[in-house]
Structure formats: structure tokens, C-alpha cells
Scaffold this motif. Structure first.
Motif, short mmCIF file in Angstrom:
data_model
loop_
_atom_site.label_atom_id
_atom_site.label_comp_id
_atom_site.label_asym_id
_atom_site.label_seq_id
_atom_site.Cartn_x
_atom_site.Cartn_y
_atom_site.Cartn_z
N ASN A 71 0.82 -1.22 0.00
CA ASN A 71 0.00 0.00 0.00
C ASN A 71 0.85 1.26 0.00
O ASN A 71 0.47 2.26 -0.59
CB ASN A 71 -0.95 0.00 1.19
CG ASN A 71 -2.22 -0.78 0.91
OD1 ASN A 71 -3.20 -0.23 0.41
ND2 ASN A 71 -2.19 -2.06 1.22
N TYR A 126 1.77 1.65 -3.58
CA TYR A 126 0.64 2.16 -4.35
C TYR A 126 0.44 3.66 -4.11
O TYR A 126 0.11 4.41 -5.04
CB TYR A 126 -0.65 1.42 -3.98
CG TYR A 126 -0.62 -0.06 -4.20
CD1 TYR A 126 0.16 -0.63 -5.20
CD2 TYR A 126 -1.39 -0.92 -3.41
CE1 TYR A 126 0.19 -2.00 -5.40
CE2 TYR A 126 -1.37 -2.29 -3.61
CZ TYR A 126 -0.58 -2.83 -4.60
OH TYR A 126 -0.56 -4.18 -4.79
N LEU A 127 0.63 4.08 -2.86
CA LEU A 127 0.48 5.49 -2.52
C LEU A 127 1.43 6.36 -3.34
O LEU A 127 1.06 7.46 -3.77
CB LEU A 127 0.74 5.68 -1.02
CG LEU A 127 0.74 7.12 -0.49
CD1 LEU A 127 -0.65 7.74 -0.63
CD2 LEU A 127 1.21 7.16 0.96
N TYR A 134 -5.35 8.10 -5.85
CA TYR A 134 -6.07 7.43 -4.76
C TYR A 134 -5.32 7.54 -3.44
O TYR A 134 -5.34 6.64 -2.62
CB TYR A 134 -6.28 5.95 -5.11
CG TYR A 134 -7.18 5.74 -6.31
CD1 TYR A 134 -8.55 5.64 -6.16
CD2 TYR A 134 -6.64 5.68 -7.59
CE1 TYR A 134 -9.38 5.45 -7.25
CE2 TYR A 134 -7.46 5.50 -8.70
CZ TYR A 134 -8.82 5.39 -8.52
OH TYR A 134 -9.63 5.21 -9.61
N GLU A 135 -4.66 8.69 -3.24
CA GLU A 135 -3.87 8.86 -2.01
C GLU A 135 -4.70 8.66 -0.76
O GLU A 135 -4.26 7.99 0.19
CB GLU A 135 -3.25 10.27 -1.96
CG GLU A 135 -2.23 10.56 -3.04
CD GLU A 135 -2.84 11.33 -4.18
OE1 GLU A 135 -4.06 11.18 -4.40
OE2 GLU A 135 -2.12 12.10 -4.83
N GLN A 136 -5.89 9.20 -0.73
CA GLN A 136 -6.71 9.13 0.48
C GLN A 136 -7.04 7.68 0.84
O GLN A 136 -6.99 7.29 2.01
CB GLN A 136 -8.01 9.92 0.29
CG GLN A 136 -8.88 9.96 1.54
CD GLN A 136 -10.10 10.84 1.37
OE1 GLN A 136 -10.22 11.57 0.38
NE2 GLN A 136 -11.01 10.80 2.33
N SER A 137 -7.35 6.88 -0.17
CA SER A 137 -7.69 5.47 0.07
C SER A 137 -6.49 4.71 0.64
O SER A 137 -6.61 3.94 1.60
CB SER A 137 -8.15 4.82 -1.23
OG SER A 137 -8.37 3.44 -1.05
N TYR A 138 -5.30 4.93 0.03
CA TYR A 138 -4.12 4.22 0.50
C TYR A 138 -3.68 4.70 1.88
O TYR A 138 -3.25 3.90 2.73
CB TYR A 138 -2.97 4.39 -0.49
CG TYR A 138 -3.27 3.78 -1.85
CD1 TYR A 138 -3.78 2.49 -1.96
CD2 TYR A 138 -3.05 4.50 -3.03
CE1 TYR A 138 -4.06 1.94 -3.20
CE2 TYR A 138 -3.34 3.95 -4.27
CZ TYR A 138 -3.85 2.67 -4.35
OH TYR A 138 -4.12 2.12 -5.58
N GLU A 139 -3.81 5.99 2.15
CA GLU A 139 -3.44 6.52 3.46
C GLU A 139 -4.36 5.95 4.54
O GLU A 139 -3.92 5.64 5.65
CB GLU A 139 -3.49 8.04 3.45
CG GLU A 139 -2.34 8.68 2.68
CD GLU A 139 -2.47 10.19 2.58
OE1 GLU A 139 -3.54 10.72 2.97
OE2 GLU A 139 -1.50 10.85 2.12
N GLU A 140 -5.63 5.82 4.21
CA GLU A 140 -6.58 5.25 5.16
C GLU A 140 -6.22 3.80 5.47
O GLU A 140 -6.24 3.37 6.63
CB GLU A 140 -8.00 5.33 4.60
CG GLU A 140 -9.06 4.78 5.54
CD GLU A 140 -10.46 4.87 4.94
OE1 GLU A 140 -11.38 4.30 5.55
OE2 GLU A 140 -10.61 5.52 3.89
N LYS A 141 -5.86 3.04 4.44
CA LYS A 141 -5.49 1.64 4.64
C LYS A 141 -4.20 1.54 5.48
O LYS A 141 -4.09 0.69 6.38
CB LYS A 141 -5.29 0.96 3.29
CG LYS A 141 -5.08 -0.54 3.38
CD LYS A 141 -6.32 -1.25 3.90
CE LYS A 141 -6.17 -2.77 3.85
NZ LYS A 141 -6.24 -3.29 2.47
N GLN A 181 -5.07 2.11 9.06
CA GLN A 181 -5.74 0.94 9.63
C GLN A 181 -4.74 -0.17 9.94
O GLN A 181 -4.82 -0.82 10.99
CB GLN A 181 -6.81 0.43 8.65
CG GLN A 181 -7.99 1.36 8.47
CD GLN A 181 -8.92 0.89 7.36
OE1 GLN A 181 -8.51 0.22 6.42
NE2 GLN A 181 -10.18 1.27 7.48
#
Length: 307
Positions: free
Chosen positions: A142, A145-146, A152-159, A162
Motif C-alpha cells: 500500500n 501504491y500510494l 487514490y492517495e486518500q484510500s491508501y493513506e486510510e489503509k 488501519q
């Protein structure tokens, strides 16, 4: 399962005893600690995309057909030593204890893709180490990917956040001393397998040193493109049995495991493993070999009926 107390009331059986009766095996204490962890962190554990199975089904209270507990989470090419504990998200990926000697309750956690090449690898000495290993794989990917997928930075940062929360939860139980993350963790904490000699599946054998001498000076099963021939297999199987009779059952164990994946030499593999387990007094593995054979036969019968 239940038991009677002195007054005749029915009381729940302790999980340790219940699993030992079903599997004939003393499980490591860390299995029950890991079960406690997962129950307390269900949503975080879901990040690893793993589903607990096998012995954990018993702990969940999921009933098994009598005699089929060892079938419940089994895959076609699982060797007798492999006891599935969790399945993953793709290509038949699954974890399990790799039980070289059922009398020794220290089992490494191994994994392989049942829909891919037959290569088993150790992913940790405990289930917590295995979970941390997979977590850091996800974290590494991830993070990559970031950096490479800016939309999709926000999605990868959230993952990543988590996964960091899951890491902290795991460290409250084990691996707290391992502060590295992602690729740094994976480079430093490479799971090691103390086994010799190596076998076709990458796991090798674990036997007393005095119980093994090689069949031949060169081991063709370590060549990636090697295809065994009938003449060589017959000759080497004869040598392995002679060595077993001389007090060296490790040779039969190794060859039996080397041949496990080859359909045309399946009966030879079974015979060698049966003889080796008997000589090494690994009676539980003799029973699990019968389970593995019966499971394969049931799979083949089902596939044939569907053709």
C-alpha cells in the motif's frame, strides 16, 4: 463437547482438552491467545483478508461431521504435516501449522497457494508472527501504491492507518520489540526454517541427525525443471527402504515428500511416508496420511462425477 461434574450436571469442556481429543494433538498455548486476540479485534483482523478455520471452527462452536475435523479446511495437496488454520483471499492461499513431530508442541506456521506452484514457506514461529508478516506485506504494497498511484492517495493513506492500528494491537500481544515496518520489517525478520535436507516443497525434513543419510550425492528434486522418471523413482525408492531397514528412515521420509506432488508416483510416496512415520514413531502422522489419501480420493471422485 461437554463433561459431567460430580453432581451430574453437564459442563462445557475446556477448549484445550476439546481440541486435543479431536485432533490427538497438544496445541501451543499461543493458538488460544491468538483466538482471544481475534475475538477482541475482529474488524482489524479482517484487514489481513484471512478467515480462521480448522481448530478455530471448533472454538467457534461450528459442528463438524464425526471423523471429518481434519477434512474441514483441507486442500488437495496439503501434506500430512500441514494442518490448516486460516485461508486467504486468492489462489487458495492458506496458513497452517507444519507439524514435523506431533510429540513436539512447537509448530512453525507455514503457508502456500494451493492453486499455484507447490511451494510451502514458513511465515512465523507463532500465529502472531504470521499475522505480523502478512500485515507488513500489505503495508509495503500500500505504501508503494500510494507513491505510484496519485489519484487514490486518500484510500491508501486510510489503509495504511488501519494497518498501523492492527500492528499496535498485535504488538500488545507479541512482536512489540520489532519496531520496523513494511519492507524494512520483511528484510530484517525473514522467517527461518531449520530443516535438513531440503525437499521438493521447500520445507525439508526434521529428523535426528543419525536418522538420515542421502540416497545419492546429488539431489535432482532441487532443480526447478526436474521431472522424475519411473526407472529412477523405482531405484531410489528401493534404496530408501534399504536405508530405512538399516536405521536411516530420513531417506524414505525425504523421498516420500519429494514425490507427494506427482500423481504418477503417488502410491510410492504414500508407501515411503507410511514406512518413515512408522520407523520414526510418528503415529499421529500415519493417521493423518490416511486422512490425506482419503481426502484426495474423495476430491477425485467428485471431479470425475462432474465431468
Amino acid at each position: 463437547m461437554e463433561k459431567d461434574n460430580k453432581e451430574g450436571a453437564i459442563l462445557p469442556m475446556e477448549p484445550h482438552i476439546q481440541l486435543e481429543q479431536i485432533y490427538g494433538l497438544q496445541f501451543p498455548e499461543s493458538l488460544f491467545t491468538f483466538w482471544e486476540f481475534v475475538q477482541s479485534h475482529v474488524s482489524l483482523f479482517a484487514l489481513l483478508e484471512m478467515s480462521l478455520q480448522g481448530p478455530f471452527d471448533i472454538l467457534k462452536g461450528i459442528s463438524q461431521d464425526e471423523g471429518n475435523a481434519l477434512w474441514a479446511a483441507r486442500c488437495y495437496n496439503d501434506p500430512p504435516e500441514f494442518l490448516t488454520l486460516a485461508s486467504g483471499h486468492s489462489d487458495g492461499y492458506h496458513w497452517g501449522y507444519y507439524i514435523d513431530d506431533p510429540q513436539n508442541p512447537a509448530f512453525p506456521v507455514a503457508a502456500f497457494y494451493s492453486h499455484d506452484a507447490f511451494e510451502i514457506t514458513v511465515v512465523g514461529e507463532t500465529l502472531f508472527e504470521a499475522a505480523r508478516y502478512v500485515l507488513e506485506l500489505f503495508y509495503r504494497d500500500n505504501l508503494s501504491y500510494l507513491q505510484s498511484d496519485p489519484g487514490y492517495e486518500q484510500s491508501y493513506e486510510e489503509k495504511l492507518n488501519q494497518l498501523a492500528s492492527l500492528r499496535s494491537a498485535l504488538q500488545a500481544y507479541e512482536t512489540v520489540e520489532r519496531q520496523e515496518v513494511g519492507s524494512h520489517y520483511l528484510r530484517k525478520y525473514v522467517p527461518r526454517r531449520q530443516a535438513y535436507p531440503m525437499t521438493r516443497d521447500g520445507m525439508g525434513i526434521v529428523v535426528p541427525a543419525k536418522s538420515y543419510v542421502p540416497i545419492d550425492e546429488h539431489d535432482p528434486f532441487q532443480l526447478g525443471n526436474y521431472v522424475p522418471g519411473e526407472k529412477d523413482v523405482r531405484k531410489n525408492a528401493t534404496k530408501a527402504i534399504k536405508l530405512l531397514e538399516q536405521g536411516y528412515p530420513g531417506a524414505a521420509l525425504k523421498l516420500g515428500k519429494d514425490l507427494w506432488i506427482y500423481k504418477e508416483f503417488r502410491e510410492t510416496s504414500y508407501a515411503l511416508l507410511e514406512a518413515a512415520y512408522a520407523a520414526l514413531k510418528r503415529d499421529r502422522l500415519r493417521e493423518w496420511l490416511k486422512v490425506a489419501i482419503a481426502y484426495r480420493q474423495a476430491c477425485e471422485a467428485k471431479w470425475n462425477s462432474e465431468e
